[in-house]
Design a protein around this motif. Sequence first.
Motif, PDB file in Angstrom:
ATOM      1  N   ILE A 178      32.285  13.931  29.588  1.00 49.92           N
ATOM      2  CA  ILE A 178      31.657  12.768  30.206  1.00 49.92           C
ATOM      3  C   ILE A 178      32.511  11.549  29.891  1.00 49.92           C
ATOM      4  O   ILE A 178      32.911  11.336  28.741  1.00 49.92           O
ATOM      5  CB  ILE A 178      30.222  12.565  29.697  1.00 49.92           C
ATOM      6  N   HIS A 179      32.791  10.774  30.909  1.00 47.18           N
ATOM      7  CA  HIS A 179      33.564   9.541  30.755  1.00 47.18           C
ATOM      8  C   HIS A 179      32.776   8.422  31.429  1.00 47.18           C
ATOM      9  O   HIS A 179      32.183   8.622  32.493  1.00 47.18           O
ATOM     10  CB  HIS A 179      34.939   9.663  31.409  1.00 47.18           C
ATOM     11  N   THR A 180      32.779   7.265  30.821  1.00 42.57           N
ATOM     12  CA  THR A 180      32.210   6.082  31.456  1.00 42.57           C
ATOM     13  C   THR A 180      33.339   5.224  31.989  1.00 42.57           C
ATOM     14  O   THR A 180      34.476   5.272  31.495  1.00 42.57           O
ATOM     15  CB  THR A 180      31.363   5.266  30.469  1.00 42.57           C
TER      16      THR A 180
ATOM     17  N   GLU B 148      33.865   8.224  26.036  1.00 43.09           N
ATOM     18  CA  GLU B 148      33.957   9.599  26.520  1.00 43.09           C
ATOM     19  C   GLU B 148      33.485  10.564  25.448  1.00 43.09           C
ATOM     20  O   GLU B 148      33.453  10.262  24.266  1.00 43.09           O
ATOM     21  CB  GLU B 148      35.386   9.932  26.927  1.00 43.09           C
ATOM     22  N   ALA B 149      33.085  11.753  25.905  1.00 42.69           N
ATOM     23  CA  ALA B 149      32.703  12.857  25.020  1.00 42.69           C
ATOM     24  C   ALA B 149      33.050  14.140  25.749  1.00 42.69           C
ATOM     25  O   ALA B 149      32.887  14.251  26.963  1.00 42.69           O
ATOM     26  CB  ALA B 149      31.211  12.815  24.681  1.00 42.69           C
TER      27      ALA B 149
ATOM     28  N   ALA C  20      26.736  15.277  21.402  1.00 42.15           N
ATOM     29  CA  ALA C  20      27.653  14.161  21.607  1.00 42.15           C
ATOM     30  C   ALA C  20      27.520  13.589  23.017  1.00 42.15           C
ATOM     31  O   ALA C  20      27.535  12.367  23.212  1.00 42.15           O
ATOM     32  CB  ALA C  20      29.094  14.610  21.351  1.00 42.15           C
ATOM     33  N   HIS C  21      27.366  14.465  24.012  1.00 47.81           N
ATOM     34  CA  HIS C  21      27.199  13.998  25.386  1.00 47.81           C
ATOM     35  C   HIS C  21      25.914  13.192  25.540  1.00 47.81           C
ATOM     36  O   HIS C  21      25.908  12.102  26.112  1.00 47.81           O
ATOM     37  CB  HIS C  21      27.167  15.188  26.345  1.00 47.81           C
ATOM     38  N   LEU C  22      24.815  13.733  25.043  1.00 46.19           N
ATOM     39  CA  LEU C  22      23.532  13.065  25.216  1.00 46.19           C
ATOM     40  C   LEU C  22      23.458  11.786  24.384  1.00 46.19           C
ATOM     41  O   LEU C  22      22.818  10.814  24.798  1.00 46.19           O
ATOM     42  CB  LEU C  22      22.398  14.021  24.832  1.00 46.19           C
ATOM     43  N   ASP C  23      24.116  11.783  23.226  1.00 48.01           N
ATOM     44  CA  ASP C  23      24.172  10.547  22.443  1.00 48.01           C
ATOM     45  C   ASP C  23      24.921   9.459  23.204  1.00 48.01           C
ATOM     46  O   ASP C  23      24.527   8.285  23.193  1.00 48.01           O
ATOM     47  CB  ASP C  23      24.851  10.800  21.092  1.00 48.01           C
ATOM     48  N   LEU C  24      26.001   9.851  23.852  1.00 48.75           N
ATOM     49  CA  LEU C  24      26.750   8.872  24.653  1.00 48.75           C
ATOM     50  C   LEU C  24      25.877   8.312  25.768  1.00 48.75           C
ATOM     51  O   LEU C  24      25.904   7.109  26.046  1.00 48.75           O
ATOM     52  CB  LEU C  24      28.004   9.524  25.218  1.00 48.75           C
TER      53      LEU C  24
END
Length: 405
Positions: free
Chosen positions: A275-277, A282-283, A296-300
Motif C-alpha cells: 500500500i502506498h499513499t 507505504e507498507a 502494518a497495512h491496516l495501521d497505515l
Amino acid sequence: MILTGRGVGLTIAGAALVAGGFGFGYPELAIVGTTSLIAVGCALVYGAWRPKLSVERAVEPDRVARGEGSTVTLTVHNDNRLLAASLIAEDRCAEVPVAVPVIRLRPRTESTTSYPVPTGRRGVVGIGPLRVTRRDPLGLIGLSRDHGGTAQVWVHPRVHLIRAVPAGISRSMDGRVDRVPHGSITFDTLREYVVGDELRHVHWRTSAKVGELMVREHLDTSLPRLVVLLDDRVGSYPDAAGAAPGAEIAPFEAVCEAAASIVAAAMREDLPISIHTVSGAEAATMGTRARSGARAHLDLLAEATLQPLTETTEAGANAALTQAANRLRQHRPGDTLIYLTGVGGLADLGLVGLLRGPFPTIAVGCLGPAAPDEPPTSGAAAGLLMLRAEDGLEFAAEWDGVRRW
C-alpha cells in the motif's frame, strides 16, 4: 504547584494584616495575619509531599476495526508504606478526561478502573498519561502531576468481504502478460539455507563457490502482486473543502474501507500486496513470508489523513501524484495497480494511465457521491478498469462484479 485564588488572596491579606498590625500597633491584626501566612506555609508543605504511585495500563485489544470494542484497564498502586492517598485523578482518552477513583487508597493497596475506548471513528486513539491532582484541605494550593506512560489504539477501517483478484493469467517477471496455464513457477533468487528447507532446492554449484548451502527461491508468477495507491490529497475530495481539521470526510473513509477490504482479501489468499499513499507513506508484505504484514497495512490506513496542498495551481495539485507515479515507475513493487481516489481525483487519471507500462493491469476505484460537474471517465480512463461506487459496501459489490483483469 500553584496557589489557587483563595491561596493568593489569603497570602496578600495575611501580609497586609501583619504589616498593619505592627505598623499601627494592633497586635490582634498581626496575629490574624501571621495565622494566615502559617496556613499558606502548611499548604506548601502539604504539597511538597509526593505520593508514591505505580500506574499500569493495559489495552485489550490495541487494534480493532471501526465500531468494535476495546477496553482500557488502569491499575493504580499506592507504594507508600504508611500514608494513604486521597487524590483526584483522571486519565485521558482521545483528549477526553476520564475520572479515575483514587479516594482513600490505603498503603500497599491498589485500585483498578476499566473504561471503553471510543472506536466509532477510524484513526489512532491516544490514551494517557494519568494526571493526578492534589489540593490541601483548605484549597489554597493545586498540584498536578502525570503518572504512568501512554498507549495507543489503532482503529482500522471497516472491512467488506470481497474476493481476491482473479489469477487466471500468468505474468512474466518483466511485467508482460502471458496467457499461459495457471500455476507457473519461476526462479526468483538465491538465499542461505535455513533449517526446514528442502534439500532438492539446494543450488549445489553456487553452494560450492560460496562455501555454504544456498537455496533456490521460487515465485509463482501466476499470482498477481497487488499495489494499492491511496489518494490522500485533500483536493481529491470535494467534501473536504472548508471542513474543520480532523473532521471525518465520508468519501475518504470509504476509500480507506476499500483499501482495507483489498488487504484482507489479499492476506486471505496469500497474495503479495503493498500500500502506498500519494503523500509517500507505504507498507508492503510478500504473502506467507510476512503474515503479520496485514497489521502494518491496516495501521497505515488507520493513520492516514488528508494532506493539504502546498500549491494552489493545477500543476501544484498534481505534483504529489506525479511524484508518487514516478516512485512506482522506478521501484515497480507489483504488477497490478489499484488506484483509489475521490471524485476530485478523476481529473488526474491521465497520470495514472501513464503507468500502464510497468503495470499491465490498472484498476481505478472512485468513491463518493456523484458530483454535478463530475468529469467523464471514458476518454481519460481508456484502458483502465473503472470501479465507481459511493461507499465501501458498494465498492465491494463492484469489485466482485469484475470478471477478468
